[in-house]
Write a protein that holds these residues in place. Structure first.
Motif: not given
Length: 359
Positions: A114, A120, A138-139, A142, A146, A191-192, A196
């Motif tokens: 990741p 990414r 979504y990407q 992240l 994150t 994510q959890e 993907d």
């Protein structure tokens, strides 16, 4: 039996066997708010409940990339996609985005590692250029929530070249939307769960007819309002009062729960479906034929609404079958919850429930 009839019998038997052999598909609908302004911690009980369910797929109220590409550029639904594409083309990074094959390779690499930030960024850029709004967001979620603090100086420069500043992503491109249900609940859930992708299921093939009918209804509503201001004693004025009373009742219902989790439970109750229909359809069926009420225009709106929701249900079931999924979660605006539950209940080998049915 005649040969042709016998062959037809075999085809029909095969089709019936195919349907009966399908695994039952469990669909959990989560009626949501599109505005979620509380601290992240308030949404944790919702995420945890959905995580225990462990869905194979999560769907969002996004258009599929194929449908988005076909939206006429001048239509209200198509305009944002064109604006986002133009935004991407204005960025400093001018290399061609990933091909579909290269994007699939990037996804495989990211599942194992990741922390491959450059890949990414490339994957998010691929989604942005191919009209996949849900997976672009979504990407970017992240990257922003994150991994951003772990980006090397080279990665930070590359990210800025590809997407512009964080402020532009929020305000100009609207690709990062911190107050949506996705940012607060469903992206953290994915994510959890280690998933993907988010899957798109919205249906806007009927948007032009919906816009026409809703415009006609609104015009008649404005005329009703103007009449009320001139003379509040008429039968038409009484109709207007009934319509005007709906909005306060709607928000009073949503403001009553003490926690965000309780609000989400309230949004998945039948009462919410009734209130939403009254709000969205100027009072809905109880006011049909009332003096001054735009009955025919509202009927036309509801016909398009039914078609849209059926299209959404079809999209969910088709993609879930294609992926071999057994259980899926569907994030959708709470106004859709009850009508989609009714429509899905009528589809073969589908078991449908709502967020409130989860333990």
């Amino acid at each position: 039996m005649h040969k042709r009839l016998f062959l037809l019998w075999l085809v029909l038997c095969g089709a019936a066997h195919s349907v009966s052999a399908q695994k039952p598909l469990e669909v959990v609908i989560v009626g949501t708010s599109h505005y979620n302004g509380g601290p992240d911690s308030l949404y944790r009980p919702i995420i945890d409940k959905l995580k225990v369910y462990r869905p194979d797929m999560v769907f969002g109220e996004y258009l599929t990339a194929a449908d988005a590409r076909q939206m006429p550029a001048g239509e209200s639904v198509g305009v944002p996609f064109q604006r986002r594409l133009q935004y991407m083309k204005r960025q400093a990074l001018t290399t061609a985005p990933l091909t579909a094959k290269a994007a699939a390779t990037a996804r495989r690499k990211l599942r194992k590692k990741p922390q491959l930030h450059h890949q990414r960024i490339d994957l998010a850029r691929h989604y942005a250029y191919t009209y996949d709004r849900g997976n672009t967001e979504y990407q970017l979620f992240l990257l922003e929530e994150t991994f951003k603090k772990n980006l090397s100086p080279a990665d930070q420069t590359y990210y800025l070249q590809a997407f512009g500043s964080a402020d532009s992503l929020r305000k100009a491109a609207k690709m990062v939307r911190p107050l949506t249900e996705y940012h607060k609940i469903f992206f953290p859930l994915l994510q959890e769960l280690g998933q993907d992708q988010i899957y798109a299921m919205d249906c806007q093939r009927y948007s032009a007819a919906w816009d026409k009918a809703s415009s006609e209804a609104y015009t008649q509503y404005i005329a009703l309002q103007a009449g009320f201001k001139q003379d509040s004693t008429t039968a038409q004025a009484a109709t207007f009062r009934q319509i005007a009373a709906i909005k306060p009742a709607y928000f009073a219902y949503l403001e009553a729960p003490a926690t965000q989790e309780a609000t989400y439970r309230a949004m998945n109750m039948p009462e919410m479906g009734t209130l939403s229909d009254k709000l969205n359809f100027f009072g809905d069926e109880p006011l049909y034929a009332a003096p001054g009420f735009p009955t025919q225009a509202v009927r036309a709106m509801k016909a398009q609404w039914e078609l849209r929701n059926q299209g959404m249900c079809d999209n969910i079931v088709r993609q879930a079958r294609e992926q071999g999924a057994s259980r899926v979660v569907v994030a959708v605006g709470s106004a859709h919850t009850m009508v989609m539950q009714r429509l899905l209940r009528n589809m073969p080998n589908v078991r449908v429930s709502t967020y409130n049915d989860l333990p």
